[in-house]
Write a protein that holds these residues in place. Structure first.
Motif, mmCIF file in Angstrom:
data_model
loop_
_atom_site.group_PDB
_atom_site.id
_atom_site.type_symbol
_atom_site.label_atom_id
_atom_site.label_comp_id
_atom_site.label_asym_id
_atom_site.label_seq_id
_atom_site.Cartn_x
_atom_site.Cartn_y
_atom_site.Cartn_z
ATOM 1 N N GLY A 229 0.825 -1.191 0.000
ATOM 2 C CA GLY A 229 0.000 0.000 0.000
ATOM 3 C C GLY A 229 0.862 1.244 0.000
ATOM 4 N N ASN A 230 0.215 2.397 0.067
ATOM 5 C CA ASN A 230 0.913 3.679 0.128
ATOM 6 C C ASN A 230 0.837 4.271 1.530
ATOM 7 N N LEU A 231 1.834 5.056 1.877
ATOM 8 C CA LEU A 231 1.802 5.772 3.144
ATOM 9 C C LEU A 231 0.733 6.849 3.103
ATOM 10 N N SER A 232 0.112 7.092 4.233
ATOM 11 C CA SER A 232 -0.850 8.187 4.338
ATOM 12 C C SER A 232 -0.100 9.518 4.328
ATOM 13 N N PRO A 233 -0.785 10.610 4.032
ATOM 14 C CA PRO A 233 -0.135 11.922 4.123
ATOM 15 C C PRO A 233 0.455 12.134 5.514
ATOM 16 N N ALA A 234 1.591 12.786 5.566
ATOM 17 C CA ALA A 234 2.294 12.965 6.841
ATOM 18 C C ALA A 234 1.536 13.913 7.758
ATOM 19 N N ALA A 235 1.399 13.509 9.007
ATOM 20 C CA ALA A 235 0.852 14.378 10.051
ATOM 21 C C ALA A 235 1.854 14.506 11.193
ATOM 22 N N TYR A 236 2.539 13.407 11.498
ATOM 23 C CA TYR A 236 3.515 13.362 12.580
ATOM 24 C C TYR A 236 4.803 14.066 12.156
ATOM 25 N N GLU A 237 5.318 14.915 13.041
ATOM 26 C CA GLU A 237 6.573 15.627 12.796
ATOM 27 C C GLU A 237 7.658 15.104 13.729
#
Length: 715
Positions: A229-237
């Protein structure tokens, strides 16, 4: 047991002349000696525990147990059925004493009468509080027992400590235990005997599907997969640095020494920052993510882990941190087809995703990941700072920043959907169906699933405590180290002696005191954990945390699986009658832990012993940051009434089933739905609107009194 006792190295002296009576199967079948003593009130008394003495056959009415009819001193009808035969060869019926208490009765000479209603400590005392003349010992919570003790309803055990050498020595060796059970700092009163579900040992720990980590990270060349699958959009910094170097002490791979590894961010960058940059530029699939993490590990650690990169997370020499875990979680959830043959894997899950009592483990884990004290406190959310003062995590911004980071992980799908939705999922479902990757929980009860739920080659094991930046006062910029606040100390329940029950009867009083003191002797502590000799191998011991401890009999181990599916605690409480109160030694539980559970726990135990995992201590330490907060603080009745008036602190930060936790709610849905705008605003609201500032001041007053009292003890 005699051979075992010779090997035990505890310093407590046993001062006891115990009368050994003939065996008995329970109250329904008393021995002749015991029955005769009970009828005649034997003139001759026997010396027990110092100068205490009582007539043999003295009857103690016991309103004591753990939390249900199954966990009392006597067999209930459901557990006993038509008669249950145990590893000691005895068949027990409903109403019979359990083996541990048969042994206590035989060794000490009192006779136990069942008064237990089968309730939790809170409800049990509630039932008896107006009828304390009908019982001699009663279960209750520490706060309630202290309150009623101060009102004169319960015996002040501290007045008899000089007659209780074992109990007294235990308290002297563990000052914070003494402080945790002190009900009045002016008199030094103690109104209950403490209970330890294990003591001075780690409690919860990260647990991971190690076989999945190996599959993703180990080997030569690049990782490949037919489907991902693909990674979700980044939220964690990033939490850890994005440049520079961080040195971390780890245990060597062979477990014999300490060595230093370097996280070289100048060479490798921060893996989260690297992934986020790639996500900002376009789609990143699971295979690409795994190879990014592999390259990062090779570079950041300068080849230290070789092709066994999984050791960063699940090895004896693990050095992982929160950012590296997030990168791993991204790889796990995006590679479900490789790992479980489906299109979906949940990242972090809790044991029961719809039970708040288990859901709160998620914010406890956040404290471990992001260096926040107070989230696994023994007393509310309190901890002792390096300034020697109490602090409350609920009004500290760092705690809410940690919850925001967890919420960011949830937004990326790295925390189980069932946790977010509060569905009926449980760890058993997650593991047996290969749906979940990791949790933060108890090692023995969860790694048992390696035997009952997982298939050959699958491995769910404890992983090392993560590296985080902790502000222990030694460096204003914090210290990168491993630290766990999940440390076993006094629990909130205990057993007390009813003043009305023993009034005018010195035999009853002495028998109650002798029972407590015996439970803290070498022999008593083994009995209260292991049960009688029949459940132990004669003369065999093993080294556990530096002490020689008994080895359980083969028949006991077989029975544990047959009757309790490998759950030591349930077996001990339901059938043996041990671990109901006093000290539960973890040595029995360790032997009942699945070999995979022992492997991970062994790594952690080595790290603790070698000093690479730090923890609070049951002592007043030179750096107060390392002093464990007492389980109970001696606030006055007036102060407790004021504390109880701050209802928001109770209703919004509940940790029991059916309650609600603001910390958990922030993880699942962010700040807005809680009426809180940001970590800074949340901390301020709790401090100023919910009354936490006033609450903390009241707790500080009690803690100050404890410290003053402590000075009188040692001075």
């Amino acid at each position: 047991m005699k051979n075992v006792k010779r090997l035990l190295s505890l310093s407590v002296a046993i001062c006891m002349l115990a009368v050994l009576l003939a065996g008995c199967g329970g109250m329904n079948v008393p021995t002749e000696t015991t029955a005769a003593a009970a009828q005649t009130g034997t003139e001759a008394t026997e010396a027990v525990a110092g100068d205490l003495s009582f007539a043999q056959g003295t009857v103690l009415r016991m309103a004591t147990g753990y939390n249900s009819t199954k966990t009392g001193l006597f067999f209930d009808a459901e557990t006993a059925g038509n008669g249950v035969t145990l590893a000691d060869g005895v068949t027990y019926q409903a109403g019979d004493l359990k083996p541990t208490w048969v042994e206590v009765q035989n060794k000490l000479g009192m006779v136990f009468e069942d008064k237990y209603q089968g309730n939790s400590a809170t409800k049990e005392f509630e039932f008896w509080k107006e009828r304390l003349n009908e019982v001699d010992m009663v279960s209750g919570t520490a706060v309630t027992l202290t309150e009623y003790g101060e009102a004169g309803s319960l015996v002040n055990i501290a007045e008899y400590l000089d007659l209780m050498p074992n109990f007294k020595a235990y308290l002297e060796a563990n000052p914070v235990v003494r402080l945790s059970i002190t009900g009045n700092t002016s008199t030094g009163a103690i109104y209950f005997s403490p209970y330890f579900d294990g003591v001075n040992d780690i409690e919860r720990m990260p647990l991971m599907r190690a076989d999945w980590v190996v599959k993703l990270l180990d080997g030569e060349g690049e990782f490949t997969a037919d489907k991902c699958g693909n990674l979700s959009p980044a939220a964690y910094e990033p939490y850890m640095p994005t440049s520079g170097k961080v040195d971390v002490d780890v245990v060597s791979l062979d477990g014999t020494a300490v060595e230093t590894v370097t996280k070289d961010y100048d060479a490798a960058g921060n893996i989260v920052a690297t992934m986020n940059e790639a996500l900002a530029a376009g789609t990143v699939d699971g295979v690409t993510a795994v190879n990014m993490l592999r390259t990062y590990i090779d570079t950041a650690y300068n080849g230290y882990y070789g092709t066994t990169r999984s050791n960063l997370f699940v090895g004896q020499n693990a050095a992982w941190d929160a950012d590296e875990l997030v990168a791993l979680l991204r790889c796990v959830v995006s590679n479900a087809p490789t790992l479980n043959g489906t299109d979906s894997i949940q990242g972090i899950f809790s044991r029961e995703d719809n039970n708040n009592q288990r859901r709160v483990d998620m914010f406890r884990f956040a404290g471990t990941l992001f260096g926040v004290r107070g989230l696994e406190s023994r007393q509310d959310y309190l901890y002792v700072g390096s300034d020697g003062k109490l602090h409350d995590a609920r009004m500290e911004e760092d705690a809410y920043v940690a919850m925001k980071r967890m919420n960011d992980m949830a937004k990326e799908g790295l925390i189980s959907k069932s946790f977010i939705d509060m569905s009926e999922e449980s760890s058993a479902t997650m593991l047996e169906n290969d749906l979940g990757f990791m949790s933060y929980d108890y090692n023995q009860t969860q790694t048992v699933y390696n035997e009952t739920k997982l298939q050959d080659g699958e491995k769910y094991m404890a992983a090392m405590v993560p590296v985080a930046r902790w502000y222990d006062g030694t460096d204003e910029n914090g210290v990168y180290m491993r630290f766990t606040e999940s440390w076993r100390s006094v629990k909130v329940d205990g057993w007390a002696i009813s003043a009305a029950g023993v009034a005018g009867n010195q035999d009853k009083l002495n028998a109650c005191l002798a029972l407590i003191d015996f439970a803290y002797s070498d022999e008593g502590m083994i009995l209260m954990s292991y049960g009688p000799d029949a459940f132990i191998k004669e003369g065999e011991t093993f080294n556990f945390n530096g002490e020689e401890m008994p080895v359980i009999a083969d028949a006991t181990y077989e029975e544990l699986w047959e009757k309790a599916s490998g759950n030591y605690t349930n077996y001990a409480r339901y059938y043996l009658g041990s671990t109901l109160s006093f000290v539960k030694n973890q040595a029995f539980e360790y032997q009942c832990t699945h070999e995979v559970g022992r492997e991970g726990a062994g790594y952690i135990s080595n790290a603790i012993a070698l000093g690479t995992i730090k923890h609070p201590e049951l002592a007043i330490t030179e750096n107060p940051w390392y002093t464990i907060v007492p389980t109970v603080l001696p606030n006055t009745t007036v102060e407790n009434d004021m504390i109880n008036s701050y209802t928001d602190l109770q209703t919004k930060f509940g940790d029991a089933k059916g309650e609600s936790s603001a910390f958990v709610n922030i993880i699942t849905s962010g700040f807005a739905e809680q009426g809180l705008g940001s970590p800074e605003e949340a901390a301020a609201t709790v401090a100023n609107t919910y009354g936490c500032t006033q609450y903390l001041a009241l707790r500080q007053q009690a803690y100050d009194r404890l410290l003053t009292y402590y000075e009188t003890l040692v001075g």
